[in-house]
Scaffold this motif. Structure first.
Motif, PDB file in Angstrom:
ATOM      1  N   TYR A   1       0.798  -1.220   0.000  1.00 32.37           N
ATOM      2  CA  TYR A   1       0.000   0.000   0.000  1.00 32.37           C
ATOM      3  C   TYR A   1       0.834   1.274   0.000  1.00 32.37           C
ATOM      4  O   TYR A   1       0.301   2.360  -0.169  1.00 32.37           O
ATOM      5  CB  TYR A   1      -0.949  -0.002   1.200  1.00 32.37           C
ATOM      6  CG  TYR A   1      -1.841  -1.212   1.231  1.00 32.37           C
ATOM      7  CD1 TYR A   1      -2.912  -1.320   0.350  1.00 32.37           C
ATOM      8  CD2 TYR A   1      -1.576  -2.274   2.083  1.00 32.37           C
ATOM      9  CE1 TYR A   1      -3.713  -2.453   0.345  1.00 32.37           C
ATOM     10  CE2 TYR A   1      -2.371  -3.410   2.083  1.00 32.37           C
ATOM     11  CZ  TYR A   1      -3.430  -3.500   1.216  1.00 32.37           C
ATOM     12  OH  TYR A   1      -4.213  -4.621   1.198  1.00 32.37           O
ATOM     13  N   TRP A   2       2.139   1.136   0.188  1.00 31.47           N
ATOM     14  CA  TRP A   2       2.966   2.333   0.319  1.00 31.47           C
ATOM     15  C   TRP A   2       2.925   3.200  -0.934  1.00 31.47           C
ATOM     16  O   TRP A   2       2.785   4.425  -0.850  1.00 31.47           O
ATOM     17  CB  TRP A   2       4.406   1.915   0.631  1.00 31.47           C
ATOM     18  CG  TRP A   2       5.354   3.050   0.733  1.00 31.47           C
ATOM     19  CD1 TRP A   2       5.401   4.017   1.706  1.00 31.47           C
ATOM     20  CD2 TRP A   2       6.416   3.361  -0.180  1.00 31.47           C
ATOM     21  NE1 TRP A   2       6.431   4.892   1.460  1.00 31.47           N
ATOM     22  CE2 TRP A   2       7.067   4.514   0.300  1.00 31.47           C
ATOM     23  CE3 TRP A   2       6.882   2.766  -1.354  1.00 31.47           C
ATOM     24  CZ2 TRP A   2       8.156   5.085  -0.343  1.00 31.47           C
ATOM     25  CZ3 TRP A   2       7.971   3.333  -1.996  1.00 31.47           C
ATOM     26  CH2 TRP A   2       8.590   4.476  -1.497  1.00 31.47           C
ATOM     27  N   GLU A   3       3.072   2.587  -2.118  1.00 31.83           N
ATOM     28  CA  GLU A   3       3.078   3.381  -3.336  1.00 31.83           C
ATOM     29  C   GLU A   3       1.731   4.060  -3.575  1.00 31.83           C
ATOM     30  O   GLU A   3       1.667   5.133  -4.185  1.00 31.83           O
ATOM     31  CB  GLU A   3       3.457   2.532  -4.550  1.00 31.83           C
ATOM     32  CG  GLU A   3       2.589   1.326  -4.798  1.00 31.83           C
ATOM     33  CD  GLU A   3       3.094   0.086  -4.085  1.00 31.83           C
ATOM     34  OE1 GLU A   3       2.642  -1.018  -4.450  1.00 31.83           O
ATOM     35  OE2 GLU A   3       3.930   0.213  -3.157  1.00 31.83           O
ATOM     36  N   LEU A   4       0.653   3.460  -3.071  1.00 32.78           N
ATOM     37  CA  LEU A   4      -0.660   4.103  -3.191  1.00 32.78           C
ATOM     38  C   LEU A   4      -0.709   5.412  -2.417  1.00 32.78           C
ATOM     39  O   LEU A   4      -1.445   6.333  -2.786  1.00 32.78           O
ATOM     40  CB  LEU A   4      -1.758   3.169  -2.683  1.00 32.78           C
ATOM     41  CG  LEU A   4      -2.107   1.974  -3.568  1.00 32.78           C
ATOM     42  CD1 LEU A   4      -3.185   1.132  -2.895  1.00 32.78           C
ATOM     43  CD2 LEU A   4      -2.578   2.444  -4.931  1.00 32.78           C
ATOM     44  N   TRP A   5       0.050   5.488  -1.336  1.00 30.66           N
ATOM     45  CA  TRP A   5       0.029   6.694  -0.516  1.00 30.66           C
ATOM     46  C   TRP A   5       0.619   7.875  -1.281  1.00 30.66           C
ATOM     47  O   TRP A   5       0.163   9.012  -1.116  1.00 30.66           O
ATOM     48  CB  TRP A   5       0.783   6.457   0.782  1.00 30.66           C
ATOM     49  CG  TRP A   5       0.684   7.566   1.776  1.00 30.66           C
ATOM     50  CD1 TRP A   5       1.707   8.218   2.373  1.00 30.66           C
ATOM     51  CD2 TRP A   5      -0.520   8.139   2.308  1.00 30.66           C
ATOM     52  NE1 TRP A   5       1.236   9.164   3.249  1.00 30.66           N
ATOM     53  CE2 TRP A   5      -0.130   9.142   3.224  1.00 30.66           C
ATOM     54  CE3 TRP A   5      -1.875   7.916   2.103  1.00 30.66           C
ATOM     55  CZ2 TRP A   5      -1.049   9.919   3.936  1.00 30.66           C
ATOM     56  CZ3 TRP A   5      -2.790   8.686   2.800  1.00 30.66           C
ATOM     57  CH2 TRP A   5      -2.383   9.667   3.699  1.00 30.66           C
ATOM     58  N   PHE A   6       1.616   7.636  -2.114  1.00 31.80           N
ATOM     59  CA  PHE A   6       2.164   8.719  -2.941  1.00 31.80           C
ATOM     60  C   PHE A   6       1.067   9.313  -3.825  1.00 31.80           C
ATOM     61  O   PHE A   6       0.869  10.535  -3.872  1.00 31.80           O
ATOM     62  CB  PHE A   6       3.310   8.202  -3.804  1.00 31.80           C
ATOM     63  CG  PHE A   6       3.822   9.215  -4.791  1.00 31.80           C
ATOM     64  CD1 PHE A   6       4.851  10.071  -4.443  1.00 31.80           C
ATOM     65  CD2 PHE A   6       3.270   9.315  -6.066  1.00 31.80           C
ATOM     66  CE1 PHE A   6       5.315  11.017  -5.346  1.00 31.80           C
ATOM     67  CE2 PHE A   6       3.728  10.259  -6.965  1.00 31.80           C
ATOM     68  CZ  PHE A   6       4.750  11.113  -6.610  1.00 31.80           C
ATOM     69  N   PHE A   7       0.364   8.442  -4.544  1.00 30.82           N
ATOM     70  CA  PHE A   7      -0.674   8.931  -5.453  1.00 30.82           C
ATOM     71  C   PHE A   7      -1.842   9.543  -4.679  1.00 30.82           C
ATOM     72  O   PHE A   7      -2.489  10.474  -5.163  1.00 30.82           O
ATOM     73  CB  PHE A   7      -1.136   7.785  -6.349  1.00 30.82           C
ATOM     74  CG  PHE A   7      -0.056   7.274  -7.249  1.00 30.82           C
ATOM     75  CD1 PHE A   7       0.347   8.003  -8.357  1.00 30.82           C
ATOM     76  CD2 PHE A   7       0.599   6.082  -6.980  1.00 30.82           C
ATOM     77  CE1 PHE A   7       1.366   7.545  -9.184  1.00 30.82           C
ATOM     78  CE2 PHE A   7       1.619   5.619  -7.794  1.00 30.82           C
ATOM     79  CZ  PHE A   7       1.998   6.355  -8.897  1.00 30.82           C
ATOM     80  N   THR A   8      -2.097   9.052  -3.478  1.00 32.99           N
ATOM     81  CA  THR A   8      -3.135   9.649  -2.647  1.00 32.99           C
ATOM     82  C   THR A   8      -2.770  11.087  -2.304  1.00 32.99           C
ATOM     83  O   THR A   8      -3.600  12.006  -2.424  1.00 32.99           O
ATOM     84  CB  THR A   8      -3.328   8.836  -1.360  1.00 32.99           C
ATOM     85  OG1 THR A   8      -3.727   7.501  -1.706  1.00 32.99           O
ATOM     86  CG2 THR A   8      -4.392   9.455  -0.476  1.00 32.99           C
ATOM     87  N   CYS A   9      -1.534  11.314  -1.859  1.00 30.36           N
ATOM     88  CA  CYS A   9      -1.099  12.670  -1.514  1.00 30.36           C
ATOM     89  C   CYS A   9      -1.095  13.560  -2.749  1.00 30.36           C
ATOM     90  O   CYS A   9      -1.415  14.758  -2.666  1.00 30.36           O
ATOM     91  CB  CYS A   9       0.281  12.636  -0.869  1.00 30.36           C
ATOM     92  SG  CYS A   9       0.298  11.872   0.775  1.00 30.36           S
ATOM     93  N   LEU A  10      -0.743  13.008  -3.899  1.00 32.09           N
ATOM     94  CA  LEU A  10      -0.757  13.777  -5.136  1.00 32.09           C
ATOM     95  C   LEU A  10      -2.170  14.234  -5.478  1.00 32.09           C
ATOM     96  O   LEU A  10      -2.406  15.415  -5.775  1.00 32.09           O
ATOM     97  CB  LEU A  10      -0.177  12.927  -6.267  1.00 32.09           C
ATOM     98  CG  LEU A  10      -0.155  13.563  -7.660  1.00 32.09           C
ATOM     99  CD1 LEU A  10       0.753  14.776  -7.681  1.00 32.09           C
ATOM    100  CD2 LEU A  10       0.290  12.541  -8.700  1.00 32.09           C
ATOM    101  N   PHE A  11      -3.135  13.324  -5.425  1.00 36.17           N
ATOM    102  CA  PHE A  11      -4.507  13.694  -5.756  1.00 36.17           C
ATOM    103  C   PHE A  11      -5.137  14.558  -4.670  1.00 36.17           C
ATOM    104  O   PHE A  11      -6.015  15.383  -4.967  1.00 36.17           O
ATOM    105  CB  PHE A  11      -5.341  12.439  -6.011  1.00 36.17           C
ATOM    106  CG  PHE A  11      -5.178  11.902  -7.399  1.00 36.17           C
ATOM    107  CD1 PHE A  11      -5.940  12.380  -8.447  1.00 36.17           C
ATOM    108  CD2 PHE A  11      -4.234  10.925  -7.676  1.00 36.17           C
ATOM    109  CE1 PHE A  11      -5.786  11.899  -9.733  1.00 36.17           C
ATOM    110  CE2 PHE A  11      -4.056  10.434  -8.952  1.00 36.17           C
ATOM    111  CZ  PHE A  11      -4.825  10.922  -9.996  1.00 36.17           C
ATOM    112  N   LEU A  12      -4.711  14.406  -3.426  1.00 38.58           N
ATOM    113  CA  LEU A  12      -5.165  15.333  -2.386  1.00 38.58           C
ATOM    114  C   LEU A  12      -4.730  16.753  -2.719  1.00 38.58           C
ATOM    115  O   LEU A  12      -5.469  17.714  -2.492  1.00 38.58           O
ATOM    116  CB  LEU A  12      -4.605  14.920  -1.026  1.00 38.58           C
ATOM    117  CG  LEU A  12      -5.358  13.835  -0.265  1.00 38.58           C
ATOM    118  CD1 LEU A  12      -4.614  13.495   1.034  1.00 38.58           C
ATOM    119  CD2 LEU A  12      -6.783  14.287   0.064  1.00 38.58           C
ATOM    120  N   GLY A  13      -3.509  16.885  -3.256  1.00 37.98           N
ATOM    121  CA  GLY A  13      -3.050  18.199  -3.676  1.00 37.98           C
ATOM    122  C   GLY A  13      -3.928  18.781  -4.760  1.00 37.98           C
ATOM    123  O   GLY A  13      -4.255  19.978  -4.748  1.00 37.98           O
TER     124      GLY A  13
END
Length: 488
Positions: free
Chosen positions: A337-349
């Motif tokens: 799930y770690w790599e998903l967190w990168f994209f989550t933070c990106l889309f939160l931005g």
């Protein structure tokens, strides 16, 4: 990126964000340095790099996938650093830093904001980052993949903004390179297209249709190329990338995976032993989704793209042979799930930039005392970091887990070798099997002699009746008890 001079103008929240990101990463490094070590596939990968022909080595599967560039990096690391675990953690931490830098650069390219460094700090403080930095083979695949993916997305955004072809070429090349480390790079072209759809109004997409047609056709071509490469790599390795998962197992895996991801978002740990969903997590998700979609109509598009990306990531794992072999509880392998967190933070931005500044709460926030608002945001960020650290540090490992047990085994063995072994008088040892917790699930690395070979120790192996010492299952070197000769 900020220059050194502009970095002095960081406001309080941004400064706290930088300190939290660095502090949490340092705390994770200290944690893994004290509790973890190479294990299982790590040892066998080093051994294969020394015993196999190059092509056979780079095509040898890791965890059910073929990752040639990860194999090359693995061999290069061992050639330089050997079994230096500190160097391994440092290498992964440096690559993790590259991912953080490029997340920030991408968010800044999408729009300068104080929230950008807050999002980078949230990315740094993910509850399961310790797995990527503490387990070499897991990090060797994912951390370089994430760094390359972050760079690819940055260049994709810059291509849309500048229309310079070199950025599109760079994004495409970086995507192909990312595939050499992790199979999930197959989804990166779709993520780039999804990011366009999430952040750019449909009217602008239509007005600039030639540009976006070129971008999306390129993404389609890169996907086709990476898919072909993946299939050919797996065929060369004599294995199938997918297949064997029953529909029922896939359904439960996906269900448990989404629940695990949703809880990790709020730094709530889950495991196979305790996976009851928390009501507070559901409330927080509904609040976040409800508020952002109510205030920004386009936010639902970003959430939908992110959800599709999460589901696609889980499908790649769910359809792999790992779930077919090990079952639905693979959903609790937190390294997924770690790599998903990168994209989550990106889309939160992206979502935060879509929220209007004219709402009553936005006006209240901007008119409130600066010290109070910045102090509140900083306090929440520190609290999130503390919650994440407590969440993993109290649940991640126990004395019975293989990583700390392997660390204790090798530490004891190294100490006794330093005390007893020398080039002038090498130890006369028996060769026995390593403990199962050192071997893991990779049965190409089984013998004590293989470990000593990787450690660079020169010893003599003798028949049981000739040996003077043996290695215990705890890693201690003890004298061989000689049986008394029978009287004639």
């Amino acid at each position: 990126m900020r220059t050194l001079s502009s970095a002095k103008r960081l406001d309080f929240v941004e400064l706290v964000s930088v300190l939290v990101a660095l502090g949490y990463t340092a705390a994770v490094i200290v944690f893994v340095a004290h509790h973890c070590y190479f294990y299982g596939d790590d040892f066998s990968g080093f051994l294969l790099s020394r015993t196999e022909h190059f092509f056979s080595y780079v095509m040898y599967p890791v965890g059910g996938q073929v990752v040639p560039l990860a194999r090359v990096l693995n061999a290069a690391f061992f050639s330089v650093a050997g079994l230096s675990y500190a160097a391994a953690v440092g290498t992964l931490a440096a690559l993790h830093g590259v991912g953080m830098v490029y997340l920030y650069r991408t968010l800044q390219a999408l729009g300068s904001s104080r929230a950008n460094l807050v999002l980078v700090a949230l990315y740094a403080c993910y509850i399961d980052t310790w797995v990527q930095l503490g387990w070499w083979i897991a990090g060797l695949e994912r951390v370089p993949f994430m760094a390359l993916s972050a760079m690819a997305i940055f260049h994709s955004v810059r291509h849309e903004q500048t229309e310079r072809r070199r950025h599109l070429i760079a994004a495409s090349v970086l995507d192909v390179l990312a595939l050499g480390f992790y199979s999930k790079a197959l989804l990166l072209p779709a993520c780039m297209v999804g990011l366009d759809v999430a952040r750019i109004p449909f009217s602008e997409l239509r007005a600039r249709r030639r540009l976006f047609a070129a971008r999306w056709l390129t993404a389609t071509g890169v996907f086709a190329l990476t898919l072909l490469c993946s299939l050919l790599e797996h065929r060369a390795a004599g294995m199938h990338a997918f297949g064997g998962t029953r529909a029922t197992d896939l359904y439960y895996f996906m269900k448990l995976g989404i629940v695990s991801y949703a809880h990790s978002f709020f730094a709530v740990p889950m495991s196979a032993a305790a996976y009851s969903p928390k009501a507070v997590v559901a409330v927080l998700w509904m609040t976040l989704l409800g508020y952002t979609c109510y205030r920004a109509r386009r936010a639902w598009i970003s959430w939908a793209v992110l959800f599709a990306f999460v589901v696609s990531n889980l499908l790649i794992i769910g359809l792999s042979n790992r779930v077919a072999v090990f079952g639905t509880f693979m959903a609790f392998e937190i390294r997924y799930y770690w790599e998903l967190w990168f994209f989550t933070c990106l889309f939160l931005g992206v979502i935060l930039k879509q929220l209007p500044a004219t709402t009553p709460e936005a006006r209240w926030f901007s008119s409130a005392p600066r010290a109070a608002t910045q102090g509140s945001v900083a306090a929440l960020l520190v609290a999130y970091a503390a919650l994440a650290y407590r969440g993993f540090s109290t649940t991640a490992l126990s004395d019975s887990d293989p990583l700390p047990k392997t660390r204790a085994f090798v530490s004891a063995l190294s100490a006794d070798l330093k005390r007893l072994n020398s080039h002038e008088a090498p130890l006369k040892l028996t060769d026995d099997y390593l403990p199962p917790y050192v071997v893991g699930l990779d049965f190409t690395f089984l013998r004590q002699s293989q470990l000593l070979f990787l450690m660079g120790e020169r010893v003599m192996y003798c028949l049981p009746g000739k040996a003077e010492y043996r290695i215990t299952q705890e890693g201690r070197i003890v004298p061989v008890l000689k049986k008394p000769r029978a009287a004639r």
